[in-house]
Design an enzyme around this catalytic site. Structure first.
Site, PDB file in Angstrom:
ATOM      1  N   GLY A  15       7.150  -0.682  23.121  1.00  0.00           N
ATOM      2  CA  GLY A  15       7.908  -0.573  21.879  1.00  0.00           C
ATOM      3  C   GLY A  15       7.890   0.805  21.247  1.00  0.00           C
ATOM      4  CB  SER A  16       7.257   4.249  22.464  1.00  0.00           C
ATOM      5  OG  SER A  16       8.190   4.426  23.497  1.00  0.00           O
ATOM      6  CG  ASN A  17      12.797   4.004  22.998  1.00  0.00           C
ATOM      7  OD1 ASN A  17      13.441   5.002  22.681  1.00  0.00           O
ATOM      8  ND2 ASN A  17      12.219   3.867  24.184  1.00  0.00           N
ATOM      9  CG  MET A  93      11.925  -4.261  30.808  1.00  0.00           C
ATOM     10  SD  MET A  93      13.154  -2.959  30.925  1.00  0.00           S
ATOM     11  CE  MET A  93      12.248  -1.738  31.831  1.00  0.00           C
ATOM     12  NE  ARG A  94      13.146 -12.022  30.104  1.00  0.00           N
ATOM     13  CZ  ARG A  94      12.926 -12.741  31.183  1.00  0.00           C
ATOM     14  NH1 ARG A  94      13.905 -13.348  31.775  1.00  0.00           N
ATOM     15  NH2 ARG A  94      11.721 -12.871  31.649  1.00  0.00           N
ATOM     16  CG  LEU A  95      20.179  -8.711  34.904  1.00  0.00           C
ATOM     17  CD1 LEU A  95      20.585  -9.396  36.206  1.00  0.00           C
ATOM     18  CD2 LEU A  95      21.124  -7.555  34.610  1.00  0.00           C
ATOM     19  CB  ILE A  96      22.644  -9.227  28.721  1.00  0.00           C
ATOM     20  CG1 ILE A  96      21.545  -8.255  28.310  1.00  0.00           C
ATOM     21  CG2 ILE A  96      23.347  -9.823  27.544  1.00  0.00           C
ATOM     22  CD1 ILE A  96      20.584  -8.784  27.326  1.00  0.00           C
ATOM     23  CG  ASN A 110      19.901  -0.721  27.580  1.00  0.00           C
ATOM     24  OD1 ASN A 110      18.795  -0.972  27.083  1.00  0.00           O
ATOM     25  ND2 ASN A 110      20.032  -0.406  28.862  1.00  0.00           N
ATOM     26  CG  HIS A 112      18.787   3.341  32.188  1.00  0.00           C
ATOM     27  ND1 HIS A 112      18.044   2.262  32.638  1.00  0.00           N
ATOM     28  CD2 HIS A 112      18.899   4.186  33.238  1.00  0.00           C
ATOM     29  CE1 HIS A 112      17.745   2.451  33.915  1.00  0.00           C
ATOM     30  NE2 HIS A 112      18.249   3.611  34.299  1.00  0.00           N
TER      31      HIS A 112
HETATM   32  C1  GAR Z   1      12.173   3.020  27.859  1.00  0.00           C
HETATM   33  O1  GAR Z   1      11.932   4.168  28.629  1.00  0.00           O
HETATM   34  C2  GAR Z   1      13.578   2.499  28.111  1.00  0.00           C
HETATM   35  O2  GAR Z   1      14.509   3.510  28.336  1.00  0.00           O
HETATM   36  C3  GAR Z   1      13.368   1.677  29.360  1.00  0.00           C
HETATM   37  O3  GAR Z   1      12.162   1.008  29.104  1.00  0.00           O
HETATM   38  C4  GAR Z   1      11.308   1.856  28.344  1.00  0.00           C
HETATM   39  C5  GAR Z   1      10.717   1.058  27.204  1.00  0.00           C
HETATM   40  O4  GAR Z   1       9.722   1.783  26.564  1.00  0.00           O
HETATM   41  N1  GAR Z   1      14.464   0.795  29.585  1.00  0.00           N
HETATM   42  C6  GAR Z   1      14.985   0.537  30.786  1.00  0.00           C
HETATM   43  O5  GAR Z   1      14.523   0.974  31.830  1.00  0.00           O
HETATM   44  C7  GAR Z   1      16.207  -0.381  30.789  1.00  0.00           C
HETATM   45  N2  GAR Z   1      16.826  -0.430  32.063  1.00  0.00           N
HETATM   46  P1  GAR Z   1       9.231   1.390  25.106  1.00  0.00           P
HETATM   47  O6  GAR Z   1       8.859  -0.092  25.153  1.00  0.00           O
HETATM   48  O7  GAR Z   1       8.015   2.236  24.878  1.00  0.00           O
HETATM   49  O8  GAR Z   1      10.344   1.665  24.139  1.00  0.00           O
END
Ligand code: GAR
Length: 203
Positions: A15-17, A93-96, A110, A112
């Site tokens: 969840g850093s984002n 991390m799930r398909l929608i 999203n 990526h």
């Molecule tokens: C992030 O790097 C995001 O871009 C990636 O998961 C990480 C989640 O980090 N998403 C994907 O790869 C989607 N295909 P976070 O939980 O620290 O935000």
């Protein structure tokens, strides 16, 4: 300005984002209300982050539902309850499926960690690194039913440095994500983003 934007953040992991978005709101750089966290992993660190921020969450175990459509229907129900305008996927991390895409297409984004369409799917940073790419980056895009395939809103690139380790590259990619995602959400909040087929225009 126009009516406030209410968002739900979807996440499965650290969840850093999510945190970067919450911090941008607190710092006054992002003018939205985070009304809900949606998380498919009860043990994920993001759940604690939401608690600390006082943001309600809907945490579920996919296995407790008969199908993806069934838990997505429950998600749609929660989103309506909270009057959510924009769905912000941040490491979800799930398909929608269509259950979510149909009602929210054009209102679901999203992030990526690669320059799409290169390196979609899991472990994108590692994929680019192992491939020997010289440039990689991050992409924010609208979500359609595919895996990281929707119309691209914004991208930011960085050089993979000579002798760089996967760890330092990962750190730099995350930093770039934490800058770009709140910025893009703010553009949407200011109604500056237009989706037109595969093309996205920003004013
Ligand atoms: C992030 O790097 C995001 O871009 C990636 O998961 C990480 C989640 O980090 N998403 C994907 O790869 C989607 N295909 P976070 O939980 O620290 O935000």
């Amino acid at each position: 300005m126009s009516k406030p934007l209410t968002i739900a953040v979807f996440a499965s992991g650290s969840g850093s984002n999510f945190q970067a978005i919450a911090d941008a709101v607190k710092a006054g750089r992002l003018d939205v209300r985070i009304a809900l966290l949606v998380c498919d992993k009860p043990q994920a660190a993001v759940v604690e982050r939401a608690e600390k921020e006082g943001i309600p969450s809907f945490v579920f175990r996919p296995k407790q539902f008969a199908s993806r459509e069934e838990y997505e229907s429950e998600i749609v129900h929660r989103l309506k309850e909270h009057n959510i305008d924009l769905l912000v996927l941040a490491g979800y991390m799930r398909l929608i499926t269509d259950t979510l895409v149909r009602p929210y297409y054009g209102r679901m984004i999203n992030i990526h960690p690669s320059l799409l369409p290169a390196f979609p799917g899991l472990n994108a940073i590692e994929q680019a690194y192992e491939h020997g790419a010289k440039v990689t980056g991050v992409t924010v895009h609208y979500v359609d039913g595919g895996m990281d395939t929707g119309p691209i809103i914004a991208q930011r690139a960085l050089d993979i440095r000579e002798g760089e380790t996967l760890d330092t590259l990962t750190e730099r990619i995350h930093r770039l994500e934490h800058e770009l995602y709140p910025e893009v959400i703010q553009w949407i909040r200011e109604d500056r983003v237009r989706l037109d087929g595969r093309r996205v225009q920003r004013s």
